[in-house]
Design a protein around this motif. Sequence first.
Motif, short mmCIF file in Angstrom:
data_model
loop_
_atom_site.label_atom_id
_atom_site.label_comp_id
_atom_site.label_asym_id
_atom_site.label_seq_id
_atom_site.Cartn_x
_atom_site.Cartn_y
_atom_site.Cartn_z
N VAL A 95 11.73 -4.77 9.58
CA VAL A 95 11.84 -3.89 10.75
C VAL A 95 12.40 -2.53 10.35
O VAL A 95 11.89 -1.47 10.77
CB VAL A 95 12.71 -4.56 11.83
CG1 VAL A 95 13.04 -3.57 12.94
CG2 VAL A 95 12.02 -5.78 12.40
N ARG A 96 13.46 -2.54 9.54
CA ARG A 96 14.08 -1.28 9.13
C ARG A 96 13.10 -0.41 8.34
O ARG A 96 13.00 0.80 8.56
CB ARG A 96 15.32 -1.57 8.29
CG ARG A 96 16.02 -0.33 7.73
CD ARG A 96 17.25 -0.71 6.96
NE ARG A 96 16.94 -1.66 5.90
CZ ARG A 96 16.42 -1.33 4.72
NH1 ARG A 96 16.14 -0.06 4.45
NH2 ARG A 96 16.19 -2.26 3.81
N ARG A 97 12.36 -1.02 7.43
CA ARG A 97 11.41 -0.25 6.64
C ARG A 97 10.25 0.28 7.48
O ARG A 97 9.75 1.39 7.24
CB ARG A 97 10.90 -1.11 5.48
CG ARG A 97 11.96 -1.29 4.40
CD ARG A 97 11.71 -2.49 3.51
NE ARG A 97 10.43 -2.46 2.83
CZ ARG A 97 10.03 -3.39 1.98
NH1 ARG A 97 10.82 -4.43 1.72
NH2 ARG A 97 8.85 -3.31 1.40
N LEU A 98 9.81 -0.50 8.46
CA LEU A 98 8.76 -0.02 9.35
C LEU A 98 9.25 1.16 10.18
O LEU A 98 8.53 2.15 10.37
CB LEU A 98 8.30 -1.15 10.27
CG LEU A 98 7.46 -2.27 9.63
CD1 LEU A 98 7.23 -3.39 10.63
CD2 LEU A 98 6.12 -1.75 9.12
N GLU A 99 10.48 1.07 10.70
CA GLU A 99 11.01 2.16 11.52
C GLU A 99 11.24 3.43 10.72
O GLU A 99 11.16 4.53 11.26
CB GLU A 99 12.31 1.72 12.19
CG GLU A 99 12.14 0.66 13.26
CD GLU A 99 13.45 0.22 13.87
OE1 GLU A 99 13.43 -0.27 15.01
OE2 GLU A 99 14.51 0.37 13.20
N ASN A 100 11.53 3.28 9.43
CA ASN A 100 11.75 4.45 8.58
C ASN A 100 10.44 5.04 8.04
O ASN A 100 10.47 6.11 7.43
CB ASN A 100 12.66 4.08 7.40
CG ASN A 100 14.08 3.82 7.85
OD1 ASN A 100 14.53 4.32 8.88
ND2 ASN A 100 14.82 3.03 7.08
N ASN A 101 9.34 4.36 8.26
CA ASN A 101 8.06 4.89 7.80
C ASN A 101 7.74 6.18 8.56
O ASN A 101 7.90 6.24 9.78
CB ASN A 101 6.96 3.84 8.03
CG ASN A 101 5.66 4.23 7.37
OD1 ASN A 101 4.98 5.17 7.78
ND2 ASN A 101 5.29 3.51 6.32
N PRO A 102 7.31 7.23 7.87
CA PRO A 102 7.04 8.51 8.56
C PRO A 102 6.04 8.40 9.70
O PRO A 102 6.10 9.18 10.66
CB PRO A 102 6.50 9.40 7.43
CG PRO A 102 7.05 8.82 6.18
CD PRO A 102 7.12 7.34 6.42
#
Length: 468
Positions: free
Chosen positions: A62-69
């Motif tokens: 979830v964190r990596r998806l939310e940080n995706n540009p």
Amino acid sequence: MEPKYIAVIEIGSATIRGAVGSVDATGGITLLAVEETPAAGSVRYGRVQNAREVSGRADEIVRRLENNPAVAPARITAVYLAVGGRSLASAASEASVNQTDEAEVTPHTIERLHKEARYNLGIDRDVLSIDPRRYMVDNAEVKNPVGAFGRRVSGEFTFITCSPENMRSLKRVSVTSGDRDIEREYITRLPAQADMALTDTDRQLGCLFIDFGAETTTIAVYRDGALQMAAALPMGSHNITRDLTAGLGITEDSAEHLKLTKGMAVTERANIDAPDAQTREIINYVSARVGEIVANIVHVVTHAGFRPDELKAGIVATGGGSRLAGLMPTLEAQTRMKVRLAAVDRSIRAASPDIHPADAFDLLALIKYAADHAPGRSCLTVPEPAGARAAAAAPQTGVVQPRRTISESDPCLLDDEDLDSPVTVNGDDDTLPEPDEDPNVTRRSLLDRFKNWIAPKVDDNLDDEEDE
């Protein structure tokens, strides 16, 4: 119309993957972001073994998806979780509902019919989905019973079920964004994949759908336009990795690498064309295990009463294991059925050239299924800019107010003739008196003019008081 956003997570035996996609007004899907992390032994045969570890890996996704540009600064507020695994199976059931008079069949009637069919199953398993085989209204088969009139409505159904332990272990997994719990819904992986991979012709003519996973192989038979049976075998491509680990005396990471670089399934192992002895041994291990998996698939299908020559549309395969070299020819040779790989819907695009939709077939199938069955739901929320709420609530100090427009009819506007000038106040002189040599005389003269301006009639004693 603004696009809606769908977030999905698939918890597999080898990897835990997540994706975010946008759906426009026409139903077109754009894949915005894909992330994955190893399951690291916390999931076995599609069932969560360690809820704490899986929760941590899901939060990382979830964190990596939310940080995706392509997603930031939005936050994931809801997610769809895929359901599958070793305990997945199908069960057939029939039911009927009698109406007092010849009445219209309504959605409520069909809901009653489904509940009756569920009750007739008589099994202690969780029902994941229901697929109608056919409906009858007064002994006449109808494709869509809603809107028809009759006294008796009946149906035949295929239920997809799983063990209660499977769902309990999945529900123990927490999925959070920061310090917030994310709302979740569940999607059965098999029908979502089939919706993406199969055409109406495939379902009508009959086909065998196979999902080659890491530790499970899921199969489903479609015929006459409906799901006829489904099952999950407790074997997959990771069995090949374990065979190489034990046979060659190497680590699982090395065995996985050799499987992907040198491994190949062949139907005839007598004359293997290999450059060295190790490669020949690897091909032997791979071919033996692939042959066993395919033999089990054929056994389950024929035991359920379906012959390969009855499934005219052949086999449609997907899953990470389906990419193994030589698997498709071996499958075709042993089943004597034509085989093709499942393809991604052509309407799906990728937001970045680094994203390959074909490699995210399962995730895209979940996104498309959610878009089709929950059209009003969006899984992302864009937060307010920092300080925006405080600025709205703060007093508006220092704000320049708009200038009031004045018209000639404005009652607050004085007429030029009524302006307060010395002439209108004193009536006889519009000039100030000349200063006298005596400052007191000048002061008295100005004071007289001031008294006449503010009060024409003043007390005569004022002069006496001033004189004193």
